[in-house]
Motif scaffolding. Structure first.
Motif, mmCIF file in Angstrom:
data_model
loop_
_atom_site.group_PDB
_atom_site.id
_atom_site.type_symbol
_atom_site.label_atom_id
_atom_site.label_comp_id
_atom_site.label_asym_id
_atom_site.label_seq_id
_atom_site.Cartn_x
_atom_site.Cartn_y
_atom_site.Cartn_z
ATOM 1 N N SER A 281 0.841 -1.187 0.000
ATOM 2 C CA SER A 281 0.000 0.000 0.000
ATOM 3 C C SER A 281 0.879 1.240 0.000
ATOM 4 O O SER A 281 2.091 1.160 0.247
ATOM 5 N N GLN A 282 0.278 2.392 -0.245
ATOM 6 C CA GLN A 282 1.063 3.621 -0.240
ATOM 7 C C GLN A 282 1.653 3.882 1.140
ATOM 8 O O GLN A 282 2.794 4.343 1.261
ATOM 9 N N THR A 283 0.892 3.583 2.183
ATOM 10 C CA THR A 283 1.397 3.763 3.547
ATOM 11 C C THR A 283 2.610 2.878 3.794
ATOM 12 O O THR A 283 3.611 3.312 4.372
ATOM 13 N N SER A 284 2.525 1.632 3.333
ATOM 14 C CA SER A 284 3.649 0.707 3.486
ATOM 15 C C SER A 284 4.853 1.152 2.665
ATOM 16 O O SER A 284 6.001 1.040 3.108
ATOM 17 N N LYS A 285 4.605 1.660 1.464
ATOM 18 C CA LYS A 285 5.700 2.126 0.619
ATOM 19 C C LYS A 285 6.483 3.248 1.294
ATOM 20 O O LYS A 285 7.718 3.299 1.218
ATOM 21 N N GLU A 286 5.775 4.139 1.961
ATOM 22 C CA GLU A 286 6.458 5.241 2.620
ATOM 23 C C GLU A 286 7.255 4.755 3.830
ATOM 24 O O GLU A 286 8.320 5.299 4.142
ATOM 25 N N LEU A 287 6.771 3.717 4.503
ATOM 26 C CA LEU A 287 7.548 3.130 5.590
ATOM 27 C C LEU A 287 8.801 2.464 5.046
ATOM 28 O O LEU A 287 9.891 2.581 5.626
ATOM 29 N N VAL A 288 8.661 1.774 3.925
ATOM 30 C CA VAL A 288 9.825 1.133 3.291
ATOM 31 C C VAL A 288 10.868 2.175 2.905
ATOM 32 O O VAL A 288 12.074 1.972 3.099
ATOM 33 N N GLU A 289 10.424 3.314 2.354
ATOM 34 C CA GLU A 289 11.369 4.370 1.986
ATOM 35 C C GLU A 289 12.068 4.932 3.217
ATOM 36 O O GLU A 289 13.261 5.263 3.174
ATOM 37 N N ALA A 290 11.341 5.029 4.323
ATOM 38 C CA ALA A 290 11.957 5.499 5.565
ATOM 39 C C ALA A 290 13.019 4.516 6.044
ATOM 40 O O ALA A 290 14.082 4.914 6.543
ATOM 41 N N VAL A 291 12.745 3.218 5.895
ATOM 42 C CA VAL A 291 13.741 2.203 6.255
ATOM 43 C C VAL A 291 14.968 2.320 5.353
ATOM 44 O O VAL A 291 16.109 2.236 5.825
ATOM 45 N N ALA A 292 14.737 2.521 4.064
ATOM 46 C CA ALA A 292 15.855 2.660 3.130
ATOM 47 C C ALA A 292 16.729 3.855 3.492
ATOM 48 O O ALA A 292 17.962 3.761 3.511
ATOM 49 N N ASN A 293 16.108 4.979 3.788
ATOM 50 C CA ASN A 293 16.866 6.180 4.139
ATOM 51 C C ASN A 293 17.643 5.992 5.440
ATOM 52 O O ASN A 293 18.808 6.387 5.547
ATOM 53 N N ALA A 294 17.003 5.384 6.439
ATOM 54 C CA ALA A 294 17.680 5.135 7.707
ATOM 55 C C ALA A 294 18.831 4.165 7.517
ATOM 56 O O ALA A 294 19.911 4.328 8.102
ATOM 57 N N GLY A 295 18.604 3.143 6.699
ATOM 58 C CA GLY A 295 19.655 2.166 6.451
ATOM 59 C C GLY A 295 20.840 2.756 5.730
ATOM 60 O O GLY A 295 21.997 2.490 6.089
ATOM 61 N N LEU A 296 20.573 3.577 4.729
ATOM 62 C CA LEU A 296 21.668 4.208 3.991
ATOM 63 C C LEU A 296 22.486 5.129 4.894
ATOM 64 O O LEU A 296 23.704 5.218 4.786
ATOM 65 N N LYS A 297 21.807 5.809 5.802
ATOM 66 C CA LYS A 297 22.495 6.735 6.692
ATOM 67 C C LYS A 297 23.296 6.007 7.767
ATOM 68 O O LYS A 297 24.473 6.309 7.987
ATOM 69 N N LEU A 298 22.693 5.026 8.422
ATOM 70 C CA LEU A 298 23.336 4.362 9.544
ATOM 71 C C LEU A 298 24.329 3.301 9.108
ATOM 72 O O LEU A 298 25.361 3.111 9.748
ATOM 73 N N ALA A 299 24.035 2.608 8.014
ATOM 74 C CA ALA A 299 24.922 1.534 7.572
ATOM 75 C C ALA A 299 26.175 2.064 6.894
ATOM 76 O O ALA A 299 27.182 1.366 6.798
ATOM 77 N N SER A 300 26.129 3.302 6.425
ATOM 78 C CA SER A 300 27.294 3.855 5.738
ATOM 79 C C SER A 300 28.371 4.320 6.703
ATOM 80 O O SER A 300 29.522 4.514 6.313
ATOM 81 N N ALA A 301 28.020 4.504 7.967
ATOM 82 C CA ALA A 301 28.991 4.968 8.951
ATOM 83 C C ALA A 301 29.849 3.796 9.421
ATOM 84 O O ALA A 301 29.345 2.836 10.001
ATOM 85 N N SER A 302 31.145 3.838 9.164
ATOM 86 C CA SER A 302 32.043 2.767 9.562
ATOM 87 C C SER A 302 32.458 2.934 11.012
ATOM 88 O O SER A 302 32.634 4.050 11.513
ATOM 89 N N LEU A 303 32.617 1.816 11.690
ATOM 90 C CA LEU A 303 33.109 1.852 13.056
ATOM 91 C C LEU A 303 34.601 2.113 13.062
ATOM 92 O O LEU A 303 35.319 1.735 12.139
ATOM 93 N N ALA A 304 35.060 2.769 14.130
ATOM 94 C CA ALA A 304 36.494 3.023 14.256
ATOM 95 C C ALA A 304 37.213 1.704 14.476
ATOM 96 O O ALA A 304 36.818 0.881 15.289
ATOM 97 N N THR A 305 38.280 1.461 13.729
ATOM 98 C CA THR A 305 39.078 0.241 13.869
ATOM 99 C C THR A 305 40.544 0.593 13.950
ATOM 100 O O THR A 305 40.955 1.716 13.661
ATOM 101 N N ASP A 306 41.335 -0.371 14.346
ATOM 102 C CA ASP A 306 42.782 -0.187 14.418
ATOM 103 C C ASP A 306 43.370 -0.166 13.016
ATOM 104 O O ASP A 306 42.695 -0.471 12.033
#
Length: 317
Positions: A281-306
């Motif tokens: 549904s359109q409501t579900s599609k907008e939730l999916v887009e929110a997940v995509a945006n959150a994933g792109l933002k949070l998953a792109s940040a690398s953790l500090a490593t040695d």
């Protein structure tokens, strides 16, 4: 095969007695016994052993009972879905997601989505990958946010990749393996590991260790909870593999520390998967887009490593 007799048969097996089964089914004992005799003759197989101590299934009966139980569960599910259909709001969204996404990415997406959709009822179900797929096919979920792996395991599904996140090998900050500059995954196989049940992390670990001609760790603990994994790693010499989005806060708080292994195998694609017969549904599609945006933002940040480990990189795999 008579469906009613099949369900009668399952009841007899579960009660171990014609008398108890007949009482449960609200029919007479002779009628139930006659029904089972005819059922066995129609299949040409003896399904029940009848004795003075009760009734038990034969080997053929055990096989049939496994199918009968599943059929009964599907019928019960169908009845429940039909009965609750009129009471379920049209704007209810039921989504399933992986445990590794529930700590950060999904909550962030829901908060953003709620600013535009305060009204719909949202139900979020957390399960491992295979259970998510089964629940989706059975119609218990509108869509799932999960790995692309095993997508072709079941027919009638569609998917769209939303983002890619990175997996890290993690230990506690004082883990003895951090004392070595050239530690390899093969070296880490000597330590206990805690891994998720039936998922890519186990198959990935097997594949990575096979590249170094090393077997799986002798000490393995499996579970479906990311919080359990993190707690075991933080409190022992056990190691685990989790996405950066699920452990970012723990790493910055000094509870966990990532090893600097990297390469294509340490990345996974996260997708929305839904039934072909039930478009979003359109409501579900907008939730999916929110997940995509959150994933792109949070998953792109690398953790500090040695600094890079000379022997531990997976770039050559």
């Amino acid at each position: 095969m008579d469906p009613r007799k099949l369900l009668y048969f399952a009841t007899v097996v579960e009660h171990g007695s014609f008398k108890k089964a007949a009482k449960h089914l609200n029919i007479s004992q002779p009628a139930l016994s006659t029904s089972m005799d005819r059922f066995e003759r129609s299949l040409g197989e003896r399904l029940l052993d009848r004795g003075p101590s009760g009734v038990s299934p034969t080997p053929a009966g055990d096989i049939l009972y496994a199918h009968a139980r599943l059929i009964r569960e599907e019928l019960t599910l169908a009845e429940r879905r039909v009965a609750t259909h009129e009471h379920q709001p049209d704007d209810m969204v039921v989504v399933g997601t992986l445990p590794s996404l529930i700590a950060n990415i999904i909550p962030s997406a829901v908060c953003r989505w709620r600013t535009r959709h305060p009204g719909p009822t949202l139900r979020v179900i957390e399960k491992i990958q295979l259970e998510l797929l089964i629940s989706l096919v059975r119609g218990e979920l509108d869509f799932i946010i999960a790995q692309t792996e095993w997508y072709g395991f079941m027919e009638g599904l569609r998917q769209r990749v939303l983002f890619r996140d990175r997996l890290y090998v993690l230990g506690r900050p004082g883990h003895p393996a951090f004392e070595r500059d050239d530690v390899t995954l093969g070296d880490l196989a000597r330590y206990p590991w805690v891994i998720q049940m039936i998922g890519r992390q186990r198959s990935l670990l097997e594949k990575l260790l096979a590249q170094e001609q090393v077997g799986m760790p002798a000490s393995l603990t499996e579970c479906g909870s990311v919080n359990f994994l993190k707690s075991i790693v933080a409190g022992s010499d056990s190691l685990a593999m989790l996405p950066g989005s699920a452990v970012d806060a723990d790493v910055h708080a000094g509870k966990l520390r990532p090893f600097n292994f990297n390469g294509p195998l340490f990345h996974r694609d996260i997708a929305v998967i839904y039934r072909d017969e039930a478009p979003l549904s359109q409501t579900s599609k907008e939730l999916v887009e929110a997940v995509a945006n959150a994933g792109l933002k949070l998953a792109s940040a690398s953790l500090a490593t040695d600094p890079p480990n000379t022997g531990g990189s997976a770039d050559d795999l």
